[in-house]
Scaffold this motif. Structure first.
Motif: not given
Lengths: 539, 324
Positions: A341-343, A353, A359, A363-364, A366, A368, A374, A376-377, A380-381, A384
């Motif tokens: 996620f780029g962290n 963070d 972190i 959760r990135y 998750a 529901d 996903d 698109q999501r 995007e990660y 990054e």
């Protein structure tokens, strides 16, 4: 693993087709179209005949295929692709080879053409003396024990695959799998060893979506199984000579896919770490061919150059022995790793963070409360991650006297010819083709000051003479290196004047200092300072 | 952490509007406001009765996945600092900030530099909190790099009469919103000079806004859309605009300190003009209007000198007259 790859690809395509995605017949037609077009231009060979027969079968079956037939056809095509990618890779041989065989570099250098190559070299170069490993080496070793690594090096030369393979071995990183261009497998001996030292085939001539999906799914599966991977996010070698800023994100995105699968499977070590690795050379073996190609079509004309310097063992031998005889150092700089996620991650593999708090990265992804993809999501990660890698490449790029001399000369040339566009300038050399040494030294001194300022802010790294030498030392070192290998030197001294002899080559080395905002625009003057998101490409 | 509740940090008219919109969507609101009581409901306005107030902003962030920051840009760093430890990777943070911090940061930059949150949505466009609260009818732009973040907001808040435009240009929408407040200060300064001059200044301001946006990675097209021109025109009609009022006072010759004191509340346009001018300088982007406004506020120029110098630049048709 092949079965798993095919089953995932087919399942994802069928799911897409039943939703709002492309119908299966369109997916197959796309592959058929691209592959037939590619094969039309192929040289006659038994391999081509076999491939043609395969695609003819698909063409005949496609028009009247039922849904079940389409699924079977898809399976057939995907299976063919994955077998081609994996080749005869055998995990047992892989483990044996990487444990027992000598380090990859020596092996591969010999495998290029043992008799001819050894004939050129009185002795193989002492790489341990000339290759400098620096940066976050211990960090990388520790992460390798805590999860699965994606090592992401810069890419300037075909020597990179070999250099990085050997370097990781020397650093103490377990063997990695890596995608290598089809052209590198052309030599059967080299191909055999590359295959069993972890290389799988990437055929960049294949343009269809299905092939790319199979390739990404294969990489994802290997990551899930805990095989460390190596991707060149720049895709092909940097044609312009600049540090890569436009990264291809497709393969990098497999990190998230594998992480999500790992979470769903409750694997004990689900983490994936992506580590930037910047390779720096004083001279680049294929510089002349690469810059010519870039200038012709700004690098887009040919994805595979099969007739460059790397295909000529004599040139490799000459290059290595001459480069290393000058005590020129090759730097392998490992940067701090990031998660998918780029962290940034710490030595224990915990993501942090920006102010250092841990972190919970699950959760990135998750949805529901459960991990789910996903596209698109996740893209995007990954974008990054690409930005973080590109930034690390710039900071860990080691600049040599060749780059500084070329940039200073190029700067001067542009200033002397303000109205001339890039291509005219390269062709004609402008009004004055040479520069007084005294003037050149002033340009170099000004550039050194800028570079040392950047280095003090840890935005770049400097090779020896640039760090502690004066302008004259930099000029001497740059000229000495330009003189030893390239057919025509980029810059040459005649009396008290410096001549830009091979301006294309000079531009190639000058471009290595793009991205630092030294002149308000890139060396070419074609691109102003880049914005953020537009720098990344999706595939 | 609940999806059936949204968090609201900050009160004011925008907070009020968001509460109404959430209610219409059947979503609960958990809130914190500097002026809200530490617990229970306050009886001075109906809308406040429906909010579950928390004494600590971090508690709101811990309870909700979608959190709306309804505070001005200059108050954002402190608030983010307070809630940063409660931030999670699946949070969706929404803001309608129309300004820059004094350090020249956009809202998403403040959030990204201090927390792990990535799914950020900027609300932009010609909406006003009061209008939204009163009629629930407006058009706004929800900009994010994450489709799922906008979808989460959409599900939590909106109703049919509100036209929601989606955009992936987070930076463009933030810059357009931020600079429109500064442009409004210039608009107020030029009030006495007539609509022609005012319009010219608006146009120059829009160009500067686009230049800065593009330099930061935004898209030029955003500035001719609802979040750009649309917002600029709406702001012009807003009689209650503090930014315009500040400009009017300065145009009438009041000293900046007195003008700011008379307004008795922070004026985002004034903070943003100086911040944008400084950011533009660092990026090598010419922002003469922003620079001019900040000079007026520093009393280095009078309003008429500033307007004259801005309009005298590149009077003919040239690159500076195009959008970027």
């Amino acid at each position: 693993m092949c079965v798993e790859v095919v089953s995932r690809v087919v399942a994802s395509r069928v799911a897409a087709a039943t939703g709002r995605g492309r119908p299966l017949d369109e997916v197959l037609a796309d592959s058929l179209f691209h592959e037939q077009r590619r094969l039309k231009d192929e040289r006659p060979s038994r391999q081509r005949d076999l491939e043609r027969a395969h695609w003819d079968g698909v063409r005949r079956a496609l028009p009247s295929a039922s849904e079940t037939d389409l699924r079977e056809l898809l399976e057939r095509v995907a299976t063919r692709y994955v077998e081609e990618i994996v080749g005869n890779f055998d995990a047992r041989i892989f483990r044996f080879s990487t444990r027992v065989l000598p380090p990859a570099l020596g092996l591969l250098l010999n495998a290029v053409s043992p008799r001819r190559l050894l004939g050129q070299l009185p002795r193989l170069p002492d790489l341990k003396r000339n290759v400098i490993f620096q940066g976050e080496l211990d960090h990388l070793r520790r992460l390798a024990a805590r999860g699965t690594l994606i090592v992401a090096p810069t890419h300037q030369s075909n020597m990179d695959s070999i250099l990085i393979g050997w370097s990781l071995h020397e650093i103490g990183i377990p063997p990695v799998l890596y995608g290598a261009g089809l052209n590198l497998f052309a030599n059967p001996v080299l191909g055999f060893f590359m295959r069993n030292l972890g290389a799988y085939t990437v055929d960049r001539r294949k343009k269809d979506e299905l092939y790319k999906e199979v390739l990404k799914t294969y990489a994802t599966c290997t990551l899930e199984l805990g095989y460390h991977n190596l991707f060149f996010p720049g895709g092909t070698r940097a044609r312009s000579g600049a540090v890569e800023r436009k990264l291809k994100l497709g393969l990098l995105g497999t990190g998230i896919a594998a992480y999500i699968h790992n979470l769903r499977q409750h694997r004990p070590a689900p983490a994936i770490f992506i580590a930037p690795c910047t390779l720096s050379y004083q001279l680049v073996l294929e510089a002349e061919t690469l810059i010519d190609d870039w200038l012709q079509e700004e690098g887009k004309s040919r994805f595979i150059i099969s007739d460059d310097e790397f295909s000529r063992p004599r040139r490799i031998a000459q290059f290595l022995s001459q480069l290393l005889s000058l005590d020129s150092r090759i730097y392998v700089t490992v940067g701090r790793a990031v998660d998918p996620f780029g962290n940034p991650v710490d030595d224990d593999g915990i993501s942090r963070d920006p102010v250092g708090r841990p972190i919970e990265i699950a959760r990135y992804v998750a949805v529901d409360g459960a991990p789910a993809a996903d596209p698109q999501r996740d893209a995007e990660y990954t974008r990054e991650v690409g930005q973080k890698l590109a930034r690390a490449y710039l900071c860990d790029n080691v600049v040599y006297a060749t780059h500084a001399l070329a940039r200073a000369m190029w700067r001067r040339l542009r200033r002397q010819n303000p109205g001339l566009d890039l291509f005219r300038l390269l062709r004609s050399g402008g009004r004055e083709r040479d520069v007084e040494v005294r003037v050149a030294l002033q340009e170099i001194a000004a550039l050194i000051e800028q570079l040392r300022g950047l280095a003090a802010q840890r935005r770049i790294r400097l090779d020896g003479v640039l760090g502690d030498g004066d302008a004259e030392a930099v000029l001497r070192d740059g000229l000495r290196h330009f003189a030893i290998y390239h057919t025509t030197p980029a810059v040459q001294r005649r009396g008290d004047r410096l001549f830009a002899v091979d301006r294309n080559l000079m531009l190639y080395y000058a471009n290595r200092l793009d991205g630092y905002d030294l002149d308000g625009c890139d060396a070419t003057g074609l691109r102003p300072r880049p914005g953020g998101r537009t720098e990344q490409r999706d595939v | 952490m609940s999806d059936r509740e949204i968090g609201l940090l900050g009160g004011g008219s925008l907070g009020q509007a968001l509460v109404r919109l959430a209610q219409d969507a059947g979503t609960g609101v958990v809130g914190w406001s500097r002026s809200a009581p530490s617990s229970g409901a306050r009886g001075d306005a109906d809308w406040r009765l429906t909010v579950a107030w928390e004494p600590d902003p971090a508690a709101v962030v811990e309870r909700c996945r979608v959190v709306c920051f309804a505070v001005p840009a200059h108050a954002l760093p402190e608030l983010i600092e307070a809630v940063g430890a409660a931030a999670r990777g699946d949070h969706v943070w929404v803001h309608a900030s129309k300004g820059m911090t004094a350090a020249g940061q956009l809202a998403h930059e403040v959030m990204r530099q201090r927390t792990c949150v990535k799914q950020i949505v900027a609300l932009g466009g010609p909406f006003s909190g009061l209008e939204l609260a009163r009629r629930g009818q407006s058009a706004l732009v929800a900009a994010s790099h994450f489709d799922c973040a906008v979808a989460a907001l959409d599900a939590a808040l909106f109703r049919p009469r509100l036209r929601l435009h989606r955009s992936d240009d987070l930076i463009g929408v933030e810059v357009a919103g931020a600079l429109r407040n500064a442009i409004s200060v210039a608009d107020g300064m030029a009030e006495k000079l007539g609509e022609g001059i005012q319009s010219a200044l608006l146009a120059r301001g829009l160009v500067e806004s686009a230049r800065l946006g593009v330099a930061l990675g935004g898209q030029a097209g955003t500035f001719v859309g609802i979040a750009g021109v649309g917002d600029l025109l709406a702001q012009r009609d807003a009689a209650s605009s503090r930014n315009f009022a500040l400009g009017q006072r300065l145009g009438r010759g009041e000293p900046p300190a007195a003008a700011l004191a008379a307004i008795a509340a922070p004026v985002e346009g004034a903070i943003t003009a100086a911040a944008a001018a400084s950011r533009g300088r660092a990026l090598g982007v010419a922002l003469p209007l922003m620079h001019g406004i900040s000079q007026v506020l520093e009393q280095a120029l009078t309003p008429s000198e500033m307007i004259e110098s801005v309009l005298a630049r590149d009077a003919g048709l040239g690159p500076s007259d195009s959008l970027v």
